[in-house]
Design an enzyme around this catalytic site. Structure first.
Site, PDB file in Angstrom:
ATOM      1  N   ARG A   1       7.452  -8.055  76.485  1.00 40.83           N
ATOM      2  CA  ARG A   1       6.643  -7.004  75.844  1.00 40.83           C
ATOM      3  C   ARG A   1       6.791  -7.125  74.333  1.00 40.83           C
ATOM      4  NH1 ARG A   1       8.855  -2.267  75.315  1.00 40.83           N
ATOM      5  NH2 ARG A   1       9.620  -2.093  77.440  1.00 40.83           N
TER       6      ARG A   1
ATOM      7  N   TYR B   1     -17.418  -1.447  64.760  1.00 40.62           N
ATOM      8  CA  TYR B   1     -17.557  -1.662  66.209  1.00 40.62           C
ATOM      9  C   TYR B   1     -17.435  -0.324  66.954  1.00 40.62           C
ATOM     10  CZ  TYR B   1     -16.044  -3.081  70.874  1.00 40.62           C
ATOM     11  OH  TYR B   1     -15.908  -3.215  72.227  1.00 40.62           O
TER      12      TYR B   1
ATOM     13  N   ASP C   1     -11.649  -6.263  59.687  1.00 40.45           N
ATOM     14  CA  ASP C   1     -11.952  -6.835  60.999  1.00 40.45           C
ATOM     15  C   ASP C   1     -12.784  -8.092  60.758  1.00 40.45           C
ATOM     16  OD1 ASP C   1     -13.068  -7.516  63.482  1.00 40.45           O
ATOM     17  OD2 ASP C   1     -13.137  -5.435  64.179  1.00 40.45           O
TER      18      ASP C   1
ATOM     19  N   LYS D   1     -13.560 -12.621  71.374  1.00 40.81           N
ATOM     20  CA  LYS D   1     -14.884 -13.109  70.960  1.00 40.81           C
ATOM     21  C   LYS D   1     -14.793 -14.593  70.564  1.00 40.81           C
ATOM     22  CE  LYS D   1     -15.977  -8.841  71.712  1.00 40.81           C
ATOM     23  NZ  LYS D   1     -15.987  -7.834  70.668  1.00 40.81           N
TER      24      LYS D   1
HETATM   25  C1  LIG Z   1     -15.318  -6.625  70.526  1.00 37.63           C
HETATM   26  C2  LIG Z   1     -14.911  -6.168  69.216  1.00 37.63           C
HETATM   27  C3  LIG Z   1     -13.750  -5.394  69.058  1.00 37.63           C
HETATM   28  C4  LIG Z   1     -12.913  -4.929  70.225  1.00 37.63           C
HETATM   29  O1  LIG Z   1     -12.298  -5.996  70.872  1.00 37.63           O
HETATM   30  P1  LIG Z   1     -11.787  -5.978  72.399  1.00 37.63           P
HETATM   31  O2  LIG Z   1     -11.094  -7.283  72.531  1.00 37.63           O
HETATM   32  O3  LIG Z   1     -12.994  -5.832  73.269  1.00 37.63           O
HETATM   33  O4  LIG Z   1     -10.871  -4.813  72.540  1.00 37.63           O
HETATM   34  C5  LIG Z   1     -13.396  -5.031  67.777  1.00 37.63           C
HETATM   35  N1  LIG Z   1     -14.128  -5.399  66.695  1.00 37.63           N
HETATM   36  C6  LIG Z   1     -15.243  -6.125  66.822  1.00 37.63           C
HETATM   37  C7  LIG Z   1     -16.014  -6.497  65.594  1.00 37.63           C
HETATM   38  C8  LIG Z   1     -15.676  -6.542  68.069  1.00 37.63           C
HETATM   39  O5  LIG Z   1     -16.808  -7.263  68.183  1.00 37.63           O
END
Ligand SMILES: *Cc1c(COP(=O)(O)O)cnc(C)c1O
Length: 395
Positions: A61, A114, A186, A211
């Site tokens: 963890r 997001y 992000d 992604k």
């Molecule tokens: C998909 C996404 C997230 C969240 O990610 P998860 O892995 O689905 O929790 C955060 N920021 C952006 C820009 C995203 O496209």
């Protein structure tokens, strides 16, 4: 072998970074260490590791050799001092905020984050008495004014999902540092191949590794990179609250990242061609892609995205949601799915993808029209994708 990456390119880093210390008994690939705990022959050694006097692993963890290799790979790509991983992108984002911001403190952010992130800002942080300033994403002056009013954190996302708006990271970071705030960016849409937020002044970079980093639509993960002291606090919050990455997921992310540069370069080039093509179609009302000269923040994008403009775009069709449904249903080479950044093209409407968590009323308030289509370009032959779009748009 210890390798020096200071002169190495993105492609080389994607392949080799992070793996030096994890090659077990000559295996050429990072092993999946599917073990919760790590055993010690001598309790003194165990104590030394537990007390941080010696390097080693205790419990998965907290740390694990497979996800440590993934962390090291992304850390080097982002040019950061430290990195820590999570079970998902939202795990990384929520732990970054909860690990660093206290009740009564203020966060300045943008309206176009997001959907899940937006829910944190609109629902969960106010419950904890954190003060959130949601700024108009395209209004740099307003964001800067709110930052100057004082805050603990500036949370940015650029380009945004699904509106593809661009925020000037360097400008906001300079304003934030004057008031002693921490800047988080992000970087999911751009990837480190296209944009390096830390070089632009952002303190921390977060990713949904689900992604482009993973890139194959088969694994969830998240990561935050930045200075040691900040990452340590976020790591501590994660090790106690438990949103740890799984070793098998880490293995898939490492495998996916080997081709990060190849995939992203292809997706950049294809998306650029498709965006230009869509601009010339009479059925399309607007195209949002930072690489287009018509994009309102194209000049900022040109400066801060030297690698390219990414694989994702959005466009509004003329007409209503019925037209969107018809168009989406007719596409042959695209998954209709709530994902992006994969090797296969993926499409959706914000109502079913990025903003599924947001009510229709809030979506309208955020300026996300129902006729918007989000298109995440895969690595298919671009001529096939263009022909597919044309047949789906045809009357
Ligand atoms: C998909 C996404 C997230 C969240 O990610 P998860 O892995 O689905 O929790 C955060 N920021 C952006 C820009 C995203 O496209």
């Amino acid at each position: 072998m210890k390798r020096n990456f200071s002169e190495a390119g993105m492609g080389t880093k994607s392949l080799w970074a992070g793996e030096d210390d994890s090659l077990a008994k000559g295996a050429t690939q990072v092993p999946i260490v599917q073990s919760i705990a790590f055993t010690y022959d001598d309790v003194d050694d165990w104590l030394d590791v537990a007390l941080g006097k010696k390097e080693g692993y205790i419990y998965s963890r907290t740390t694990n050799p497979t996800f440590a290799a993934f962390e090291e790979k992304v850390r080097i790509l982002e040019g950061a001092e430290a990195a820590t991983s999570f079970a998902s992108g939202m795990g990384a984002i929520s732990n970054t905020i909860f690990g660093l911001v206290l009740p009564g403190e203020r966060i300045v952010t943008i309206k176009d984050t997001y959907g899940g992130t937006n829910q944190l800002f609109r629902e969960f942080l106010p419950k904890l008495k954190m003060d959130v300033a949601l700024c108009d994403t395209s209004n740099g002056d307003q964001i800067e004014r709110e930052i100057r009013a004082g805050c603990k954190m500036v949370y940015l996302e650029t380009p945004t999902n699904p509106t593809l708006k661009v925020v000037d990271i360097k400008r906001m970071a300079e304003a934030a540092h004057k008031v002693g705030a921490i800047v988080v960016t992000d970087n999911t849409f751009a990837t480190p191949v296209n944009q390096k937020p830390i070089e632009l002044g952002s303190d921390l970079v977060v990713h949904s590794a689900s992604k482009f980093l993973g890139g194959h639509g088969d694994v969830l993960g998240g990561i935050v990179c930045g200075p040691k002291d900040l990452v340590k606090k976020i790591f501590h919050y994660r090790e106690i609250t438990g949103a740890a990455l799984d070793p098998f997921a880490a293995y898939l992310l490492i495998r996916g990242m080997k081709t990060l540069q190849l995939r992203v370069e292809r997706q950049n080039a294809s998306a650029m061609r498709i965006a230009r093509h869509l601009e010339g179609k009479s059925e399309v009302a607007t195209v949002n892609y930072p690489g287009l000269e018509s994009h309102p923040q194209h000049e900022i994008a040109k400066r801060q995205m030297p690698g390219g403009y990414g694989g994702v775009m959005s466009f509004a069709l003329k007409g209503d949601f019925q037209n969107v449904k018809r168009f989406l249903n007719r596409l042959k080479f695209a998954h209709r799915a709530a994902n992006l950044g994969s090797v296969e093209t993926t499409v959706g409407s914000p109502a079913t993808t990025s903003h599924v968590e947001v009510s229709p009323k809030d979506r309208a308030a955020m300026g996300i029209p129902d006729a918007l289509v989000r298109y995440s370009t895969g690595i298919e032959d671009v001529d096939d994708l263009i022909a597919d779009i044309d047949q789906a748009l045809a009357p």
